[in-house]
Design a protein around this motif. Structure first.
Motif, PDB file in Angstrom:
ATOM      1  N   VAL A 195     -21.043  -7.666   4.513  1.00 10.94           N
ATOM      2  CA  VAL A 195     -21.240  -6.204   4.654  1.00 10.94           C
ATOM      3  C   VAL A 195     -20.382  -5.971   5.876  1.00 10.94           C
ATOM      4  O   VAL A 195     -19.546  -5.080   5.815  1.00 10.94           O
ATOM      5  N   PHE A 196     -20.408  -6.641   6.895  1.00 12.37           N
ATOM      6  CA  PHE A 196     -19.541  -6.439   7.953  1.00 12.37           C
ATOM      7  C   PHE A 196     -18.230  -6.530   7.632  1.00 12.37           C
ATOM      8  O   PHE A 196     -17.254  -5.667   7.968  1.00 12.37           O
ATOM      9  N   GLU A 197     -17.849  -7.561   7.044  1.00 15.44           N
ATOM     10  CA  GLU A 197     -16.506  -7.881   6.629  1.00 15.44           C
ATOM     11  C   GLU A 197     -15.885  -7.030   5.589  1.00 15.44           C
ATOM     12  O   GLU A 197     -14.610  -6.386   5.679  1.00 15.44           O
ATOM     13  N   GLY A 198     -16.690  -6.504   4.707  1.00 15.63           N
ATOM     14  CA  GLY A 198     -16.361  -5.679   3.905  1.00 15.63           C
ATOM     15  C   GLY A 198     -15.904  -4.310   4.338  1.00 15.63           C
ATOM     16  O   GLY A 198     -15.135  -3.581   4.059  1.00 15.63           O
ATOM     17  N   ALA A 199     -16.742  -3.769   5.350  1.00 15.61           N
ATOM     18  CA  ALA A 199     -16.582  -2.710   6.085  1.00 15.61           C
ATOM     19  C   ALA A 199     -15.361  -2.769   7.048  1.00 15.61           C
ATOM     20  O   ALA A 199     -14.426  -1.740   7.005  1.00 15.61           O
ATOM     21  N   LEU A 200     -15.393  -3.959   7.604  1.00 16.80           N
ATOM     22  CA  LEU A 200     -13.934  -4.015   8.434  1.00 16.80           C
ATOM     23  C   LEU A 200     -12.808  -4.124   7.413  1.00 16.80           C
ATOM     24  O   LEU A 200     -11.478  -3.229   7.834  1.00 16.80           O
ATOM     25  N   TRP A 201     -12.696  -4.566   6.136  1.00 15.95           N
ATOM     26  CA  TRP A 201     -11.687  -4.661   5.319  1.00 15.95           C
ATOM     27  C   TRP A 201     -11.235  -3.193   4.833  1.00 15.95           C
ATOM     28  O   TRP A 201     -10.186  -2.748   4.793  1.00 15.95           O
ATOM     29  N   LYS A 202     -12.447  -2.374   4.562  1.00 14.27           N
ATOM     30  CA  LYS A 202     -12.045  -0.981   4.152  1.00 14.27           C
ATOM     31  C   LYS A 202     -11.591  -0.175   5.164  1.00 14.27           C
ATOM     32  O   LYS A 202     -11.198   0.997   4.937  1.00 14.27           O
ATOM     33  N   ARG A 228      -9.164  -0.408   6.871  1.00 18.36           N
ATOM     34  CA  ARG A 228      -7.717  -0.259   6.883  1.00 18.36           C
ATOM     35  C   ARG A 228      -7.350   0.903   6.094  1.00 18.36           C
ATOM     36  O   ARG A 228      -6.313   1.478   6.382  1.00 18.36           O
ATOM     37  N   PHE A 229      -8.267   1.633   5.587  1.00 14.38           N
ATOM     38  CA  PHE A 229      -7.997   2.878   4.755  1.00 14.38           C
ATOM     39  C   PHE A 229      -7.620   4.026   5.661  1.00 14.38           C
ATOM     40  O   PHE A 229      -6.937   5.005   5.447  1.00 14.38           O
ATOM     41  N   VAL A 230      -8.007   3.819   7.053  1.00 11.86           N
ATOM     42  CA  VAL A 230      -7.717   4.999   8.099  1.00 11.86           C
ATOM     43  C   VAL A 230      -6.225   4.949   8.214  1.00 11.86           C
ATOM     44  O   VAL A 230      -5.866   6.159   8.390  1.00 11.86           O
ATOM     45  N   VAL A 231      -5.339   3.894   7.930  1.00  9.20           N
ATOM     46  CA  VAL A 231      -4.030   4.320   7.678  1.00  9.20           C
ATOM     47  C   VAL A 231      -3.611   5.257   6.900  1.00  9.20           C
ATOM     48  O   VAL A 231      -2.247   5.654   7.139  1.00  9.20           O
ATOM     49  N   TYR A 267       1.700   2.158   3.937  1.00  8.30           N
ATOM     50  CA  TYR A 267       0.993   2.123   2.766  1.00  8.30           C
ATOM     51  C   TYR A 267       1.220   0.798   2.174  1.00  8.30           C
ATOM     52  O   TYR A 267       0.082   0.172   1.717  1.00  8.30           O
ATOM     53  N   GLU A 268       2.290   0.056   2.205  1.00  8.84           N
ATOM     54  CA  GLU A 268       2.619  -1.032   1.451  1.00  8.84           C
ATOM     55  C   GLU A 268       1.679  -2.399   2.224  1.00  8.84           C
ATOM     56  O   GLU A 268       1.371  -3.366   1.721  1.00  8.84           O
ATOM     57  N   LEU A 269       1.907  -2.201   3.493  1.00  6.04           N
ATOM     58  CA  LEU A 269       1.419  -2.933   4.388  1.00  6.04           C
ATOM     59  C   LEU A 269      -0.056  -3.054   4.668  1.00  6.04           C
ATOM     60  O   LEU A 269      -0.820  -4.268   4.471  1.00  6.04           O
TER      61      LEU A 269
END
Length: 180
Positions: free
Chosen positions: A7-14, A16-19, A93-95
């Motif tokens: 759950v933590f890793e999933g939230a951490l990965w998501k 990135r959308f703050v970019v 966006y690409e990164l």
């Protein structure tokens, strides 16, 4: 414990959308600068239409000429800055989000807008920033009054440094650094 980690890793990965905030804001800023530069071109052309006016004295025509060249340089500067914002937006966006599939298969992108890593983004931005610096130097050179040999040497030195920067950028582009 494994569930909490997932759950933590999933939230951490998501996260990135703050970019996307930076992507959209940079894109809008780029569009705004494109708009401003284009409006400047419109008024510049409107202003230049008076250049053929037979009532203009030679001095007035020279002033209009010099002002026009200076404004054209400013417009080029604006378009280069807008280009930086576009490259930055697409690069982020690409990164962080996803590859831009349309750019990957397009010859029109000419690999300018396809960003593979952070160094690639920095290199592309650096090239455009150097071009802005060159245009800015040209703009200042148009207005510069040489009052003595020191002014001429300083101006010549700045041109030499820009030439060196272009040479090194070009050399680094075609001859990547080997192992040290």
């Amino acid at each position: 414990m494994k569930w909490l980690e997932q759950v933590f890793e999933g939230a951490l990965w998501k996260s990135r959308f703050v970019v996307m905030l930076a992507v959209v804001a940079s894109l809008l800023a780029g569009f705004a600068i494109f708009y401003i530069a284009t409006v400047d071109v419109f008024f510049l052309l409107k202003h230049v239409a008076h250049y053929a006016d037979p009532d203009l004295t030679n001095e007035m025509r020279k002033t209009l000429h010099d002002d026009t060249v200076s404004h054209v340089v400013e417009v080029v500067d604006g378009y280069l800055l807008a280009t930086i914002m576009l490259i930055f937006s697409l690069g982020l966006y690409e990164l962080f989000i996803s590859d831009i599939d349309a750019a990957q298969g397009s010859k029109a992108s000419s690999r300018v807008l396809v960003i593979h890593d952070l160094d690639d983004l920095k290199n592309r931005l650096a090239k455009v920033i150097v071009m802005i610096m060159i245009v800015s130097l040209f703009e200042h050179a148009l207005k510069m009054k040489m009052t003595g040999p020191q002014d001429l040497l300083t101006f010549g030195g700045s041109i030499a440094l820009i030439g060196l920067a272009l040479f090194l950028m070009h050399r680094g582009e075609h001859h990547p650094a080997d192992k040290h």
